[in-house]
Each structure stands twice: as structure tokens, then as C-alpha cells.
Enzyme design. Structure first.
Site, PDB file in Angstrom:
ATOM      1  N   TYR A 118       0.856  -1.194   0.000  1.00 48.08           N
ATOM      2  CA  TYR A 118       0.000   0.000   0.000  1.00 48.08           C
ATOM      3  C   TYR A 118       0.888   1.238   0.000  1.00 48.08           C
ATOM      4  CZ  TYR A 118      -3.037   3.717   1.643  1.00 48.08           C
ATOM      5  OH  TYR A 118      -3.713   4.904   1.751  1.00 48.08           O
ATOM      6  N   GLU A 206      -3.404   7.609  -4.137  1.00 45.28           N
ATOM      7  CA  GLU A 206      -3.380   6.376  -3.346  1.00 45.28           C
ATOM      8  C   GLU A 206      -3.255   5.172  -4.280  1.00 45.28           C
ATOM      9  OE1 GLU A 206      -7.027   4.650  -1.584  1.00 45.28           O
ATOM     10  OE2 GLU A 206      -5.991   4.789   0.340  1.00 45.28           O
TER      11      GLU A 206
END
Ligand code: GDP
Ligand code: MN
Length: 397
Positions: A118, A206
Site C-alpha cells: 500500500y 493512493e
């Protein structure tokens, strides 16, 4: 303004981030054509089909599927295109899928297992600096990681005046546990991602997951981007990527009329000039026992046309049972605003069925109050905030 996954990935790619190759399609036939083209150029036999909507968690809602043949591409994309995709990040009714991304499957087997990480870049408002947040636990919701394994979330704070330093990018790659060629590739990835964020005037990029393929390449598999609307004037190319279908139709209409409008779920509509006063007005409504139905900043020119547009937008909401107009007349004099309100009201005839409380303060406030009181309309006037609050209490209480 937000971007679709495929748009965000194209931006990233311009800055040197590797992405899985693919193209968007609006029909199943087009999807098959795109898949065929991918096979011709990359040799891939498997494809991933991804719904393009402004919401995460698409995988969980059935909006991301693997297809192992052209027939499956057709079958799956017919199902996804046009569906109302419900994910943990959409409303219960979901979002209509107008386009799908057909991309090469990049989770192919090889010398090592594919690994998901992530990574996001965002603005840390409290520190006034940029932040890269990352975790070796990619693929799943970052909220879930934060709850169950907070020690697996790392942050790197970046001084915007200095920029990302090499030791910081190295530390990120190290904490993610990549080595060899993948380490260097990850460092490059972090630099490219950070540059894309800064140069696009984004408030967030993101990437979840960042993928290490089985042959040790680092690429962006997903991409969520929020851009700063106030900087769009200097990014014409990005501004063109706006997809109004993804936004609240009333907010789009209000924006076109020069009104800064955000819908909320209360019962008192409000019309205010200036964002700070709008926030204070929402507080007053709360304190008076009501609940704000919207945030609405009419800006500097509260003329009849704009006031009427604002009334119409507020009244479209069936929950509204009173409207509080709170205008500070500085540059725009209160009597001009009062005239605007009276004209708009008369123009709208029976469309206004709820009590309206008008508080005008500033230049010529007394005169404005008199004009409203003498207009013969169902409008309550006030000069002080307390008077306005009491009237709100009276009508909603
Ligand atoms: P999200 O659910 O909206 O966050 O969409 P993602 O783009 O993150 O996709 C969800 C999941 O689908 C990812 O976490 C991956 O596990 C999987 N996925 C995405 N792309 C591929 C691919 O090319 N091949 C395979 N096998 N799985 C993929
Ligand atoms: Mn994702």
C-alpha cells in the site's frame, strides 16, 4: 475533483511509474477489441476487467474480475457495464458503471510470488507538509490494517520546500521488505509517484495495491487521485478529465451558477456569503435545534438571479422546512441584497412554501430590514445573529 483509475494511471505513467497496459471500453464489443489488441501487443492471454467509478472497494462489490478468454471478456464486461456497483464506499444504491478498464493480468506466475503493498501521498494538514503513508500489507483496506496491525503502517513526512530525499525513498523500500532489483525499482517508483503528486497539485494519490510482480517489477495496479480544485486553472489537461456523471448533479449545477454548494441531510436550508460565515451559520442552526440541509456560499454577488438560483437549489430538497439567509453586506450593500431577495421571491411565485428568515448585517442593514418588512412577503427579518437564531427556533422548533 477526483480521477478515474485509468486516468490516474495515465498521469502516473507520464512520470515514469510502471502500470499494467490496458484501455477503457464503453461496450462489450469494444472490450473484446481492446483485449485482442492487448494480446497482439503483449502476448497476454488473461485480462482483468475493472469497473471505472469514483469509489474504492470495487473488487468486493464484483467490479473487478479476471477473464481467461475473449468470450469471458465479453461475458464479464456485459455484466459490469451498466450495472449499479455497490461497494463499501458507495451509497446503498451504488454507482452506474459507464466504462470498464481492460488490462493485462499482471499476477502471472514466475520465480517469486506476486506481492501487494500500500502507498499513498497526501497532505498532512496539521504539519503543513506532505506525507507518504505505506504498508507491506497491501490489497486490503488500509482502514482494516490500521485497526488490526497498526504497526504495519509507516509514514514519511516530506518538507515540500526540500522535496523527497533519497534516504527517505530508501527507507520506504527497506521497510516494505523489497530487495535486489526490486529495491531500486521501488525507490524509482516512490520518486515518480511523489513527483506526479506535487506537479499535479493533488491532495491525494493512493496506490493500493502497488504490485511486485513475480519477475520483480514494481507497478501501480490501482490508482485513486484527488486533485485540488483551486489549482485546476493551471492544469487544463487534468481539468478536462472531469467526469460529471460521478458527481452530485445538484452540486454540478450550483457550481455552474457560481455557487459553492454542498448537500447535507438536515432540515434548514441556508444561503450565506463567505465560507466562514456559512460555517458559523450552520452552527447557529444546530444551536437553535435545527440541522443544516446544506452549505451554500453565494459568493460576492448576491443579485436577484443568483439568489433565485440558490433558492431553487435549496428547495429541491424535500427535507427543507425553513431557509435562513445570512448575508454580510460589505462591498455588496444590504439594501441591494434585500432587493435581490424580494425580486427572487416575487419571481418564484408559489415555489416557496417554507418560511424564510433573512438576516442582513453591514452597510445599510436598517434600510434593508425595512424593505423586507414592508415587502408584504412571508419573510422574517433579523439584524443580529441572536434574532435570526430565535426565529429559526420558532419555525423549526
Ligand atoms: P478496488 O477493489 O477498487 O480497490 O480495486 P483494485 O484495483 O485494487 O482491485 C482489487 C483487487 O483485484 C486487487 O487487490 C487485486 O488483488 C486484484 N487484481 C487487480 N488487478 C489484477 C490483475 O491484473 N490480476 C489479478 N489476478 N488480480 C488483480
Ligand atoms: Mn484498490
Amino acid at each position: 475533483m477526483n480521477l478515474h483509475e485509468y486516468q490516474g494511471k495515465e498521469v502516473l505513467n507520464k512520470y515514469g511509474v510502471k502500470i499494467q497496459r490496458g484501455n477503457v471500453a464503453k461496450t462489450p464489443e469494444e472490450a473484446v477489441k481492446m483485449a485482442q489488441r492487448l494480446t497482439d501487443s503483449t502476448g497476454t492471454q488473461w485480462y482483468v476487467i475493472k469497473a471505472q467509478v469514483h469509489a474504492g472497494g470495487r473488487g468486493k462489490g464484483g467490479g473487478v474480475k479476471l477473464a481467461k478468454s475473449l468470450d469471458e471478456v465479453k461475458e464479464i464486461s456485459s455484466k459490469i457495464l451498466g450495472m449499479k456497483l455497490v461497494t463499501p464506499q458507495t451509497s446503498a444504491e451504488g454507482k452506474t458503471v459507464h466504462q470498464v478498464l481492460i488490462a493485462e493480468d499482471v499476477y502471472y506466475p514466475g520465480e517469486s510470488e506476486p506481492q501487494e503493498y500500500y502507498m499513498s501521498v497526501l497532505l498532512d494538514r496539521a504539519k503543513g507538509q506532505n506525507m507518504i503513508m505505506y504498508s507491506p500489507e497491501g490489497g486490503m483496506d488500509i482502514e482494516e490494517v490500521a485497526e488490526k496491525m497498526p504497526e504495519k503502517i509507516f509514514t514519511e513526512i516530506i518538507d515540500p520546500a526540500v522535496g523527497l530525499r533519497p534516504f527517505q525513498a530508501n527507507r520506504i523500500a527497506f521497510n516494505l521488505g523489497v530487495d535486489g532489483d526490486a529495491f531500486k525499482d521501488m525507490v524509482r517508483f516512490v520518486f515518480s509517484l511523489y513527483k506526479a503528486y506535487v506537479e499535479s497539485d493533488a491532495s491525494m494519490f493512493e496506490i493500493n495495491p502497488v504490485l511486485k510482480t513475480s519477475d520483480n517489477q514494481i507497478m501501480a495496479v490501482d490508482c485513486k487521485v484527488s486533485l485540488d480544485d483551486n489549482a485546476l486553472f493551471r492544469h487544463k489537461d487534468l481539468a478536462e478529465l472531469r467526469d460529471k456523471r460521478e458527481e452530485d448533479p445538484t452540486e454540478v449545477e450550483a457550481g455552474e451558477a457560481g455557487l459553492n454548494f454542498v448537500k447535507l441531510d438536515g432540515n434548514v436550508g441556508c444561503m450565506v456569503n463567505g465560507a466562514g460565515l456559512a460555517m458559523a451559520t450552520m452552527d447557529i442552526i444546530k444551536l437553535s435545534g435545527g440541522s443544516p440541509a446544506n452549505f451554500l456560499d453565494v459568493g460576492g454577488t448576491a443579485d436577484a438571479e443568483r439568489v433565485e438560483k440558490a433558492f431553487r437549489i435549496i428547495l429541491r430538497d424535500e427535507n427543507v422546512n425553513a431557509i435562513l439567509v445570512n448575508i454580510f453586506g460589505g462591498i455588496v450593500r444590504c439594501d441591494r441584497v434585500a432587493q435581490g431577495i424580494i425580486d427572487a421571491y416575487k419571481n418564484m411565485g408559489d415555489a416557496i412554501q417554507v418560511p424564510i428568515i433573512v438576516r442582513l448585517q453591514g452597510t445599510n442593514a436598517e434600510e434593508a430590514k425595512k424593505m423586507i418588512d414592508e415587502s408584504g412577503l412571508q419573510v422574517h427579518s433579523a439584524i443580529t445573529l441572536q434574532e435570526a437564531a430565535d426565529k429559526v427556533k420558532e419555525v423549526v422548533g
